[in-house]
Design a protein around this motif. Structure first.
Motif, short mmCIF file in Angstrom:
data_model
loop_
_atom_site.label_atom_id
_atom_site.label_comp_id
_atom_site.label_asym_id
_atom_site.label_seq_id
_atom_site.Cartn_x
_atom_site.Cartn_y
_atom_site.Cartn_z
N ILE A 4 -12.73 -22.42 -6.39
CA ILE A 4 -13.70 -22.00 -5.24
C ILE A 4 -14.82 -22.76 -5.33
N ALA A 5 -15.48 -23.08 -3.84
CA ALA A 5 -16.48 -23.97 -4.02
C ALA A 5 -17.58 -23.28 -2.92
N ASP A 6 -18.72 -23.41 -3.30
CA ASP A 6 -19.97 -22.96 -2.19
C ASP A 6 -20.69 -24.25 -2.26
N SER A 86 -2.92 -28.90 -5.06
CA SER A 86 -2.87 -27.59 -4.64
C SER A 86 -2.02 -27.32 -3.40
N ASN A 87 -1.25 -26.18 -3.47
CA ASN A 87 -0.43 -25.95 -2.36
C ASN A 87 -1.30 -25.34 -1.10
N LYS A 88 -2.34 -24.86 -1.29
CA LYS A 88 -2.92 -24.12 -0.44
C LYS A 88 -4.58 -24.50 -0.34
N ILE A 89 -5.27 -25.16 0.66
CA ILE A 89 -6.60 -25.69 0.70
C ILE A 89 -7.16 -25.06 1.95
N GLU A 90 -8.09 -24.28 1.65
CA GLU A 90 -8.98 -23.68 2.74
C GLU A 90 -10.32 -24.47 2.71
N VAL A 91 -10.65 -25.02 3.84
CA VAL A 91 -12.03 -25.60 4.04
C VAL A 91 -12.54 -25.12 5.26
N THR A 92 -13.65 -24.48 5.00
CA THR A 92 -14.43 -23.91 6.16
C THR A 92 -16.06 -23.81 6.05
N ASN A 93 -16.81 -23.36 6.81
CA ASN A 93 -18.28 -23.53 6.78
C ASN A 93 -18.94 -22.73 5.74
N ASP A 94 -20.06 -22.95 5.17
CA ASP A 94 -20.73 -22.09 4.15
C ASP A 94 -21.02 -20.76 4.50
N LEU A 95 -21.19 -20.57 5.62
CA LEU A 95 -21.78 -19.48 6.29
C LEU A 95 -20.78 -18.18 6.05
N LEU A 96 -19.39 -18.49 6.20
CA LEU A 96 -18.46 -17.58 6.00
C LEU A 96 -18.43 -17.44 4.56
N GLY A 97 -18.54 -18.35 3.70
CA GLY A 97 -18.52 -18.12 2.43
C GLY A 97 -19.63 -17.31 1.92
N ALA A 98 -20.82 -17.28 2.39
CA ALA A 98 -22.07 -16.49 2.23
C ALA A 98 -21.55 -15.03 2.69
N LEU A 263 -29.09 -7.58 0.53
CA LEU A 263 -29.03 -8.06 -0.69
C LEU A 263 -29.30 -9.59 -0.47
N VAL A 264 -30.14 -9.93 -1.71
CA VAL A 264 -30.42 -11.57 -1.73
C VAL A 264 -29.64 -12.02 -3.11
N LYS A 265 -29.20 -13.26 -2.87
CA LYS A 265 -28.42 -13.78 -4.03
C LYS A 265 -28.89 -15.35 -3.87
N GLN A 266 -29.30 -16.13 -4.90
CA GLN A 266 -29.63 -17.55 -4.95
C GLN A 266 -28.10 -18.30 -4.60
N SER A 267 -27.17 -17.70 -5.05
CA SER A 267 -25.74 -18.42 -4.63
C SER A 267 -24.65 -17.16 -4.34
N PRO A 268 -23.84 -17.50 -3.32
CA PRO A 268 -22.93 -16.46 -3.35
C PRO A 268 -21.47 -16.53 -4.20
N ILE A 269 -21.47 -17.62 -5.03
CA ILE A 269 -20.51 -17.90 -5.87
C ILE A 269 -19.80 -17.01 -6.69
N GLU A 270 -20.61 -16.23 -7.28
CA GLU A 270 -20.19 -14.97 -8.11
C GLU A 270 -19.56 -14.06 -7.28
N GLY A 271 -20.06 -13.64 -6.17
CA GLY A 271 -19.59 -12.79 -5.19
C GLY A 271 -18.16 -13.24 -4.63
N LEU A 272 -18.30 -14.42 -4.45
CA LEU A 272 -17.05 -15.20 -3.88
C LEU A 272 -15.73 -15.00 -4.79
N ALA A 273 -16.09 -15.20 -6.00
CA ALA A 273 -15.13 -15.08 -7.48
C ALA A 273 -14.88 -13.47 -7.22
N GLU A 274 -15.45 -12.67 -7.08
CA GLU A 274 -15.09 -11.28 -6.98
C GLU A 274 -14.19 -11.02 -5.58
N TYR A 275 -14.65 -11.78 -4.57
CA TYR A 275 -13.92 -11.34 -3.23
C TYR A 275 -12.39 -12.07 -3.47
#
Length: 283
Positions: A4-6, A86-98, A263-275
């Motif tokens: 996962i990348a943000d 990878s068999n599946k690659i999703e690339v989209t904007n950082d807003l949806l990641g946040a 909620l305020v987070k410096q980065s959403p990466i941990e939340g993305l991992a949970e998602y």
């Protein structure tokens, strides 16, 4: 095995998900508006691949600044395939990641305040409305580039307190405004360069002049951008270094305009991992 990348214009946060184990990594930002496929692939090889135990994944999900549908998303996808399998690659904007990382399945306004600014209304599944940030030339209220621009303007127009002005000049070795303008106009990424001056605000965040500057900028963000959204959406989920380090000022601005910072987070990466280990699995 998921990767996962943000990614913003300055840095990229990565998470390798192996079952219930999360491993985090960092590289420089991978904005397809400023880097070509060869440059992105080189960064992936030199900064990320050497940190990872594998190069083959079941899924790769990349949420990035500048990842607009079409050519830019395909550029990132091709760069990833140059280095990884990878068999599946999703690339989209950082807003949806946040949105997925912070709000999960809750409705609200998503706000990114980093080098630039971005926002959108999230219905718990996707971004359904956006007010354009207009970029660093016309907008980007509340961003690092706007704060850096304001600091420079106040410095050269003698509106910055004298002692702070001396520190500012010493920190950045500034000479004349005409020389600075020459430097700015020769930058490949002018917004990023302007945002580099915002670190001075972070280093002096308790100074009254800085507090007032930030507060005015956040008030303007609400007036110009946030108030344009559906007023029934009172919750705001914010991420990015500017939102994180100036959380108190952001909350004051929200309260003034009858909004709530959920909620305020410096980065959403941990939340993305949970998602991607919980919500996506459960549909």
């Amino acid at each position: 095995m998921k990767l996962i990348a943000d990614s913003g214009s300055t840095k990229t946060d990565w998470c390798l998900i192996d079952g219930n184990k999360f491993s985090y990594f960092k590289t420089q930002g991978l904005n397809p508006y400023f880097l070509n496929q060869i440059q992105i692939a080189e960064i992936l090889k030199n900064e990320l691949q050497i940190q990872l135990p594998v190069i083959e994944f079941d899924e790769i999900h990349f949420f990035g600044s500048g990842c607009t549908p079409g050519e830019k998303c395909e550029l990132i996808k091709s760069s990833l395939l140059d280095v990884f399998k990878s068999n599946k690659i999703e690339v989209t904007n950082d807003l949806l990641g946040a949105a997925k990382g912070l709000a999960k399945q809750n409705e609200g306004i998503i706000l990114i305040l980093g080098t630039g600014s971005n926002s959108g209304f999230y219905n718990g599944e996707k971004i359904i409305e956006q007010v354009s940030s207009l970029g660093y030339l016309l907008g980007d209220e509340g961003s690092g580039s706007r704060i850096g621009k304001k600091l420079l303007a106040d410095f050269f127009r003698n509106k910055m307190p004298i002692e702070l002005s001396k520190e500012f000049a010493l920190s950045f070795q500034l000479s004349t405004s005409s020389e600075l303008l020459k430097v700015i106009f020769h930058q490949n990424h002018q917004g990023k360069y302007l945002a580099s001056f915002a670190k001075f605000a972070l280093e002096n965040k308790d100074n009254e002049y800085i507090k007032m500057l930030i507060q005015k900028e956040f008030n303007l963000l609400f007036e110009e951008v946030i108030l344009a959204y559906n007023k029934t959406a009172h919750n705001i989920y914010a991420t990015g270094s500017i939102a994180f380090y100036f959380e108190n000022e952001l909350k004051k601005a929200a309260e003034k305009f009858d909004y709530k910072i959920a909620l305020v987070k410096q980065s959403p990466i941990e939340g993305l991992a949970e998602y991607f280990t919980k919500y996506e699995t459960n549909g």
